[in-house]
Structures are given as structure tokens and as C-alpha cells.
Design a protein around this motif. Structure first.
Motif, PDB file in Angstrom:
ATOM      1  N   VAL A   1      17.271  -8.549  -3.466  1.00  0.00           N
ATOM      2  CA  VAL A   1      17.060  -7.382  -2.139  1.00  0.00           C
ATOM      3  C   VAL A   1      18.429  -6.946  -2.544  1.00  0.00           C
ATOM      4  CG1 VAL A   1      17.869  -8.525  -0.544  1.00  0.00           C
ATOM      5  CG2 VAL A   1      15.854  -7.569   0.058  1.00  0.00           C
ATOM      6  N   GLY A   2      19.575  -7.637  -2.540  1.00  0.00           N
ATOM      7  CA  GLY A   2      20.626  -7.192  -3.002  1.00  0.00           C
ATOM      8  C   GLY A   2      20.855  -5.801  -3.837  1.00  0.00           C
ATOM      9  N   LEU A   3      20.129  -6.290  -4.919  1.00  0.00           N
ATOM     10  CA  LEU A   3      20.209  -5.557  -5.916  1.00  0.00           C
ATOM     11  C   LEU A   3      19.267  -3.874  -5.750  1.00  0.00           C
ATOM     12  CD1 LEU A   3      19.833  -7.818  -9.166  1.00  0.00           C
ATOM     13  CD2 LEU A   3      21.912  -5.890  -8.933  1.00  0.00           C
ATOM     14  N   ALA A   4      18.384  -4.378  -5.270  1.00  0.00           N
ATOM     15  CA  ALA A   4      16.928  -3.523  -4.639  1.00  0.00           C
ATOM     16  C   ALA A   4      17.784  -2.410  -4.112  1.00  0.00           C
ATOM     17  CB  ALA A   4      15.759  -4.028  -4.109  1.00  0.00           C
ATOM     18  N   CYS A   5      18.503  -2.695  -3.147  1.00  0.00           N
ATOM     19  CA  CYS A   5      18.973  -2.568  -1.975  1.00  0.00           C
ATOM     20  C   CYS A   5      20.171  -0.529  -2.181  1.00  0.00           C
ATOM     21  CB  CYS A   5      19.936  -3.012  -1.110  1.00  0.00           C
ATOM     22  SG  CYS A   5      20.186  -2.656   0.144  1.00  0.00           S
ATOM     23  N   ASP A   6      20.926  -1.654  -3.865  1.00  0.00           N
ATOM     24  CA  ASP A   6      21.366  -0.625  -4.637  1.00  0.00           C
ATOM     25  C   ASP A   6      19.910   0.465  -5.447  1.00  0.00           C
ATOM     26  OD1 ASP A   6      23.919  -1.494  -3.924  1.00  0.00           O
ATOM     27  OD2 ASP A   6      24.038  -2.938  -5.438  1.00  0.00           O
ATOM     28  N   ASN A   7      19.294   0.134  -6.010  1.00  0.00           N
ATOM     29  CA  ASN A   7      19.105   0.832  -7.166  1.00  0.00           C
ATOM     30  C   ASN A   7      17.576   1.170  -6.727  1.00  0.00           C
ATOM     31  OD1 ASN A   7      20.682  -0.027  -8.935  1.00  0.00           O
ATOM     32  ND2 ASN A   7      20.127  -1.917  -9.427  1.00  0.00           N
ATOM     33  N   MET A   8      17.160   1.045  -5.495  1.00  0.00           N
ATOM     34  CA  MET A   8      15.513   1.468  -5.321  1.00  0.00           C
ATOM     35  C   MET A   8      15.387   2.556  -4.982  1.00  0.00           C
ATOM     36  SD  MET A   8      13.742   0.151  -2.206  1.00  0.00           S
ATOM     37  CE  MET A   8      12.461  -0.814  -2.793  1.00  0.00           C
TER      38      MET A   8
ATOM     39  N   TYR B   1      12.433  -4.066   5.004  1.00  0.00           N
ATOM     40  CA  TYR B   1      11.929  -2.606   4.585  1.00  0.00           C
ATOM     41  C   TYR B   1      12.875  -1.133   5.358  1.00  0.00           C
ATOM     42  CZ  TYR B   1       9.765   2.278   4.442  1.00  0.00           C
ATOM     43  OH  TYR B   1       9.358   3.439   4.484  1.00  0.00           O
ATOM     44  N   ASP B   2      12.814  -1.558   6.380  1.00  0.00           N
ATOM     45  CA  ASP B   2      13.978  -0.991   7.460  1.00  0.00           C
ATOM     46  C   ASP B   2      15.740  -0.880   6.591  1.00  0.00           C
ATOM     47  OD1 ASP B   2      12.172  -0.216   8.711  1.00  0.00           O
ATOM     48  OD2 ASP B   2      12.355  -1.405  10.562  1.00  0.00           O
ATOM     49  N   GLY B   3      15.369  -2.198   6.508  1.00  0.00           N
ATOM     50  CA  GLY B   3      16.740  -2.326   5.535  1.00  0.00           C
ATOM     51  C   GLY B   3      17.081  -1.959   4.145  1.00  0.00           C
ATOM     52  N   LEU B   4      16.234  -1.806   3.237  1.00  0.00           N
ATOM     53  CA  LEU B   4      16.430  -1.182   2.494  1.00  0.00           C
ATOM     54  C   LEU B   4      16.539   0.264   2.468  1.00  0.00           C
ATOM     55  CD1 LEU B   4      13.784  -3.449  -0.018  1.00  0.00           C
ATOM     56  CD2 LEU B   4      16.276  -3.564  -0.562  1.00  0.00           C
TER      57      LEU B   4
ATOM     58  N   ASN C   1      21.380  -0.936   4.035  1.00  0.00           N
ATOM     59  CA  ASN C   1      22.081  -1.739   4.297  1.00  0.00           C
ATOM     60  C   ASN C   1      21.912  -3.140   4.017  1.00  0.00           C
ATOM     61  OD1 ASN C   1      23.175  -3.730   6.447  1.00  0.00           O
ATOM     62  ND2 ASN C   1      22.940  -2.569   8.671  1.00  0.00           N
ATOM     63  N   LYS C   2      22.716  -3.735   2.840  1.00  0.00           N
ATOM     64  CA  LYS C   2      22.815  -4.540   2.313  1.00  0.00           C
ATOM     65  C   LYS C   2      23.074  -5.893   2.964  1.00  0.00           C
ATOM     66  CE  LYS C   2      24.055  -4.621  -1.572  1.00  0.00           C
ATOM     67  NZ  LYS C   2      25.235  -4.387  -3.023  1.00  0.00           N
ATOM     68  N   GLU C   3      24.060  -5.840   3.741  1.00  0.00           N
ATOM     69  CA  GLU C   3      24.014  -7.589   4.421  1.00  0.00           C
ATOM     70  C   GLU C   3      22.645  -7.554   5.540  1.00  0.00           C
ATOM     71  OE1 GLU C   3      27.701  -8.530   7.733  1.00  0.00           O
ATOM     72  OE2 GLU C   3      28.009  -6.791   5.951  1.00  0.00           O
TER      73      GLU C   3
ATOM     74  N   VAL D   1      20.021  -6.659   4.872  1.00  0.00           N
ATOM     75  CA  VAL D   1      18.553  -7.396   4.413  1.00  0.00           C
ATOM     76  C   VAL D   1      18.777  -8.348   3.640  1.00  0.00           C
ATOM     77  CG1 VAL D   1      18.943  -5.846   2.037  1.00  0.00           C
ATOM     78  CG2 VAL D   1      16.974  -6.091   3.375  1.00  0.00           C
ATOM     79  N   VAL D   2      19.643  -8.738   3.001  1.00  0.00           N
ATOM     80  CA  VAL D   2      20.106  -9.775   2.508  1.00  0.00           C
ATOM     81  C   VAL D   2      19.950 -11.351   3.312  1.00  0.00           C
ATOM     82  CG1 VAL D   2      21.445 -12.216   1.644  1.00  0.00           C
ATOM     83  CG2 VAL D   2      21.387  -9.576   0.727  1.00  0.00           C
ATOM     84  N   GLU D   3      20.302 -10.610   4.678  1.00  0.00           N
ATOM     85  CA  GLU D   3      20.607 -11.753   6.007  1.00  0.00           C
ATOM     86  C   GLU D   3      19.364 -12.205   6.432  1.00  0.00           C
ATOM     87  OE1 GLU D   3      22.267 -12.405  10.675  1.00  0.00           O
ATOM     88  OE2 GLU D   3      22.308 -11.149   8.672  1.00  0.00           O
ATOM     89  N   ILE D   4      18.286 -10.792   6.055  1.00  0.00           N
ATOM     90  CA  ILE D   4      16.482 -11.250   6.928  1.00  0.00           C
ATOM     91  C   ILE D   4      16.312 -11.932   5.414  1.00  0.00           C
ATOM     92  CG2 ILE D   4      14.527 -10.196   7.133  1.00  0.00           C
ATOM     93  CD1 ILE D   4      16.368  -7.856   8.394  1.00  0.00           C
ATOM     94  N   VAL D   5      16.324 -12.057   5.015  1.00  0.00           N
ATOM     95  CA  VAL D   5      15.190 -12.083   3.514  1.00  0.00           C
ATOM     96  C   VAL D   5      15.799 -13.703   3.557  1.00  0.00           C
ATOM     97  CG1 VAL D   5      15.643 -13.186   1.039  1.00  0.00           C
ATOM     98  CG2 VAL D   5      15.182 -10.293   2.061  1.00  0.00           C
TER      99      VAL D   5
END
Length: 224
Positions: free
Chosen positions: A100-107, A190-193, A197-199, A201-205
Motif C-alpha cells: 500500500v505504501g508503494l501503491a501510494c507512490d505509484n498508483m 481508498y481515501d488514503g490512496l 497519505n502514505k502514513e 493508509v499504512v496505519e489503516i492496512v
């Protein structure tokens, strides 16, 4: 052995896969109980097939952690244990956080739209009453994130883990009371991505996987 066991025929699949899906569904539904022996001759007779596809299907069940071969006893339906569940979910949590961290950067915008479709499909599936369908929709939601991570080696590792995860995913999704929270967690991811907001979305996961562990641990303890 259950009298309900019938071969789920599919003309497009090899016989071993048809047998595998039949036995897997019987185990996940509880028609084949933990500790129940998987005797090749008996299963072959019941399903109207030879012993070879039965033997191959049992090996596939072992890969998913649904069957285990015991010395001098043969194969039997594996019991769920807290240790196995914790081991699998520990790996899943680490890989999901990375994905999810990588997806935040690359999506991309297109991938975000695909995730939104998967989000809505999951919510709709929870009204179906079909745990198998709900599990598939859950897989598709997370797969959309894995693909957006743009790391084929990570996706390969997650795909290998998928088989070991399946039993715990189905057990978790049998509990209808958790659906509203699951939908809320998926929406938060979804909202975090979308906000990148990487921090957050990683916490939610992380909480998403921890909540599954708590529920499945209670199920295992109740079955002991």
C-alpha cells in the motif's frame, strides 16, 4: 464422511482441479471436519474418479494448509491453529503495508478508478449472503492495490501467500457483523490512496489485518 460430497464438474478444468475445488469447498463449509481422514479409496469411490486426481488434489490442499499428511495415518483435514494463523497474518501484514505504501507512490488515475470499482463490488457482495463471492470480491480489492504497487516480485510473493490466507479469509468473512467495519476500512484505504497519505493508509492496512487476526483467533479458540 459427509454424504453431501459431490463432484462440482467443470468442463474447462483438469479433473484434479475439479476434485481440489470440491474438497476445498467441503472443508471450508465444515462438511469435512478438522481431523477427518482423507482416504483416497473412499473419496475416489464417492466422487466417481480414480485415486490419481484425489492424490493430486490432496497435495494442493496441503499447499493451502487445508490438509496435512500424518505419519502412518495418511492425509487428514488440517486443524486451524493460532500459531499457523499468526504466522500467515504476520507475513501478510508486512507485505500489505509495503504494497500500500508503494501503491501510494505509484498508483495512476486509472488504477485508482479500478480500485473504486473493486470497493463498490465488495460492498455489493456483502449483501449476497455468499461467502465465496464476498471472499473473491475482497481478493479483487486487495489485488488492485498490489498491481498498483508496480513491483512484480512483491505481487508474486503475495500470490504465493494467497493460498495459505484463503482459509482464514473465509472464516473471517463468515461473520456478517464485521461487514460494516470491513467496508469502512476499505473506504479508508481508498481515501488514503486518493489523497496519497502514505502514513494514514499504512496505519489503516495494519489495523485491517490486526482486526482479522483478533476475530479468527476467537473462532479457533471456540473450536478447541
Amino acid at each position: 464422511m459427509t454424504d453431501k460430497l459431490e463432484l462440482n464438474t467443470n468442463a474447462y478444468l483438469p479433473l484434479r482441479d475439479v476434485v481440489f475445488h470440491t474438497l476445498r469447498e467441503a472443508i471450508l463449509k465444515g462438511e469435512l471436519k478438522p481431523g477427518e481422514r482423507l482416504m483416497e479409496l473412499q473419496l475416489a469411490s464417492k466422487l466417481g474418479v480414480s485415486r490419481t486426481p484425489i492424490r493430486e488434489a490432496i497435495r494442493m490442499l496441503e499447499l493451502e494448509g487445508l490438509a496435512v499428511t500424518m505419519p502412518r495415518k495418511g492425509a487428514e483435514v488440517a486443524k486451524m491453529t493460532e500459531k499457523d494463523m499468526e504466522d500467515v497474518l504476520q507475513i501478510r501484514k508486512a507485505l500489505d503495508e509495503l504494497a500500500v505504501g508503494l501503491a501510494c507512490d505509484n498508483m495512476t488515475e486509472e488504477e485508482l478508478k479500478q480500485l473504486q470499482v473493486a470497493l463498490k463490488n465488495f460492498e455489493e457482495s456483502t449483501r449476497s449472503g455468499d461467502v465465496k463471492q464476498i471472499a473473491q470480491a475482497d481478493v479483487e480489492f486487495h489485488d488492485a492495490i498490489y498491481q498498483a504497487a508496480d513491483n512484480p516480485k512483491l505481487v508474486n510473493m503475495l500470490n504465493n501467500l494467497r493460498e495459505q490466507m484463503y482459509r482464514y479469509r473465509v472464516e473471517y468473512l463468515k461473520n456478517e457483523s464485521i461487514y460494516p467495519r470491513l467496508i469502512e476500512e476499505h473506504q479508508g484505504i481508498y481515501d488514503g490512496l486518493k489523497r496519497k497519505n502514505k502514513e494514514a493508509v499504512v496505519e489503516i492496512v495494519s489495523h485491517h489485518v490486526e482486526n482479522q487476526e483478533i476475530v479468527v483467533k476467537n473462532i479457533i479458540q471456540e473450536q478447541e
